[in-house]
Motif scaffolding. Structure first.
Motif, PDB file in Angstrom:
ATOM      1  N   PHE A 276       0.837  -1.206   0.000  1.00 19.52           N
ATOM      2  CA  PHE A 276       0.000   0.000   0.000  1.00 19.52           C
ATOM      3  C   PHE A 276       0.872   1.258   0.000  1.00 19.52           C
TER       4      PHE A 276
ATOM      5  N   LEU B 195      -6.962   3.891  -3.924  1.00 16.19           N
ATOM      6  CA  LEU B 195      -6.283   2.814  -3.219  1.00 16.19           C
ATOM      7  C   LEU B 195      -6.957   2.591  -1.878  1.00 16.19           C
TER       8      LEU B 195
ATOM      9  N   ARG C  44      -6.711  -0.026   1.634  1.00 19.30           N
ATOM     10  CA  ARG C  44      -6.077  -1.121   2.378  1.00 19.30           C
ATOM     11  C   ARG C  44      -7.169  -2.062   2.863  1.00 19.30           C
TER      12      ARG C  44
ATOM     13  N   VAL D 118      -4.528  -5.210  -0.883  1.00 20.12           N
ATOM     14  CA  VAL D 118      -4.735  -3.825  -1.320  1.00 20.12           C
ATOM     15  C   VAL D 118      -5.657  -3.824  -2.535  1.00 20.12           C
TER      16      VAL D 118
END
Length: 214
Positions: free
Chosen positions: A71, A89, A91, A96
């Motif tokens: 990440f 993006l 987590r 990811v």
């Protein structure tokens, strides 16, 4: 005449006796501890430490997980940073997730087609290049908004599946080993990125889960 109140005597003696008992117990504890080796005292202290502290200490010693490192690396990738709001993006517990999202200002997909626009092709290729140097299996999902497909006999299910497969082909051309791809799925409009607003352009996207754990 009313009788005088009876005064209780001796209560101070009970309190004093309790104090002496506690004091004797304290001195007895000091005497016992003084005869224990430093190693044993450390073991006793560790026994009474909160378990959460032990878990936190173990996690600190282990360092960041593979997903955390991935990440962080992707978050600092210049090509992905340049995409701005076209890439998201996240987590996740087991890895990811990257979402390549369509916007009105920067469309990534041709209308009623599984093909990327030139902008979408460039972003998918940059994403594939960024992931080619990583590890972990990939699951690729295609998504649409809630508007029905404009082509006859071609529903959002086919459209979303074609977008996912288009991304897979681009990723493999960018250097991702085909064996890393474990799933290619079309989910139509069943999982909007913005719940409650299924018609927004950002719901048109390709989502890639890089599984690094589990």
């Amino acid at each position: 005449m009313p009788s005088a109140p009876v005064r209780k005597t001796g209560t101070w003696k009970l309190a004093y006796a309790d104090f002496l008992t506690a004091l004797m117990a304290f001195f007895l504890l000091l005497w016992l501890v003084s005869g224990v080796s430093p190693e044993s005292r450390a073991e006793i202290a560790n026994y009474f430490q909160p378990k959460d502290n032990e878990a936190a200490g173990a996690a600190a010693e282990a360092g960041p997980s593979e997903a955390d490192r991935l990440f962080s690396a992707l978050s600092q990738n210049p090509s992905l940073l340049a995409a701005g709001s076209s890439i998201m993006l996240t987590r996740e517990p087991d890895g990811v997730r990257l979402d390549l999202v369509d916007t009105a200002e920067r469309p990534l997909f041709d209308r009623a087609s599984g093909h990327f626009t030139e902008t979408g092709l460039a972003l998918a290729a940059e994403t594939g290049a960024a992931l080619a140097g990583t590890e972990g299996f990939l699951s690729i999902e295609g998504h649409t908004d809630a508007f029905p497909s404009m082509a006859a006999q071609y529903t959002n299910w086919e459209l979303s599946a074609d977008r996912a497969n288009e991304a897979r082909r681009i990723f493999e051309a960018a250097g991702i080993a085909p064996a890393r791809v474990k799933a290619v799925t079309g989910l139509a409009d069943t999982r909007p990125l913005v719940p409650g607003q299924p018609h927004l352009p950002v719901n048109r996207r390709v989502s890639i889960l890089v599984q690094t754990e589990g």
